[in-house]
Design a protein around this motif. Sequence first.
Motif, PDB file in Angstrom:
ATOM      1  N   ALA A  84       0.656  -1.101  -0.027  1.00  0.00           N
ATOM      2  CA  ALA A  84       0.108   0.005  -0.014  1.00  0.00           C
ATOM      3  C   ALA A  84       0.827   1.340  -0.020  1.00  0.00           C
ATOM      4  O   ALA A  84       1.837   1.356   0.567  1.00  0.00           O
ATOM      5  CB  ALA A  84      -0.619   0.009   1.258  1.00  0.00           C
ATOM      6  N   ILE A 121      -4.955  -1.736   6.687  1.00  0.00           N
ATOM      7  CA  ILE A 121      -3.463  -1.515   6.148  1.00  0.00           C
ATOM      8  C   ILE A 121      -2.635  -1.152   7.168  1.00  0.00           C
ATOM      9  O   ILE A 121      -2.865  -0.181   7.906  1.00  0.00           O
ATOM     10  CB  ILE A 121      -3.364  -0.157   5.331  1.00  0.00           C
ATOM     11  CG1 ILE A 121      -4.316  -0.510   3.843  1.00  0.00           C
ATOM     12  CG2 ILE A 121      -1.747   0.055   4.805  1.00  0.00           C
ATOM     13  CD1 ILE A 121      -4.448   0.604   3.094  1.00  0.00           C
ATOM     14  N   ALA A 132       2.086   1.306   5.397  1.00  0.00           N
ATOM     15  CA  ALA A 132       1.958   1.908   3.898  1.00  0.00           C
ATOM     16  C   ALA A 132       3.280   2.865   3.909  1.00  0.00           C
ATOM     17  O   ALA A 132       3.854   3.235   4.799  1.00  0.00           O
ATOM     18  CB  ALA A 132       0.743   2.524   3.866  1.00  0.00           C
TER      19      ALA A 132
END
Length: 299
Positions: free
Chosen positions: A29, A97, A100
């Motif tokens: 991500a 997530i 990232a």
Amino acid sequence: MTGPYPIRFARATMLDIAYEEHGEPGGDAIVLLHGFPYDPRCYDEVWPLLVAQGHRVIVPYLRGYGATRFLSSETMRSGQQAALGLDLVDLMDALSIEKASLAGYDWGGRAACIVAALWPQRARCLVTGDGYNIQNIPASVNPASPETEHRYWYQYYFHSARGVRGLTENRDALARLLWKLWSPTWAFTDDAFALSAASFQNPDFVDIVIHSYRHRYGYAPGDPILQPVEDRLAEQPLISVPTISLCGADDGVGPPDEEDGHQFSGPFERRILPGVGHNIPQEAPRATAQALLELLGKG
């Protein structure tokens, strides 16, 4: 109020955060964060270069922009820096997530820097526009050079009732003027501006912008819920994650200083971009994507 790509929503603590997503859901991500007065359109030539390398790219609309909305009418319309940082953490949590790569400039760069500083376990790396973007609010009473103060005229304008009316009644004209002043060598088109200006019609845009520029000088109280984070930011925490700072050589609001690396304790590189103003990703999309890919070992 939506861009040319499908809008998705993530339910966060205070907001339904509107965002655009590109690439494979299973890719590593990357979150790209816009500034004021811009919107996700600034990354339209950045994300394809990242997706081509297999990444999942998330481009949110900050609070007060586009289709992002507060969950409650009772929530303070805060534009303070702690709110921006926590919105980013909330977005990552909502999308599951854990970690990232972060990139941003202006307000978005502030959010990215805050997460990299306070929650480094959530940031794989950082590309920041103009270095360390965390505000030193306790020191805001100290005047800057006259040249710098002159460039901040719009901030002082927003401290007044006249400025509130001016932003309310002339938001597009004012934003367009700032685009010109801050990126004097960027020949943006009317269509390009109109695509981003649609996001400024958010019903909370004016309140959040005004609060942001008043709070950072101590002229407006913050949201009490956010005070613990503001206390940590007042210590000006170091950023330890691998970082590249991109600085537009022609930036009309924040020209590059001689050095900006002293608040980065990890790997750090500073790059001056000739012919580029304040809106770094839209003016220099390849340089922006390249910095991210280099930090990820794909450059």
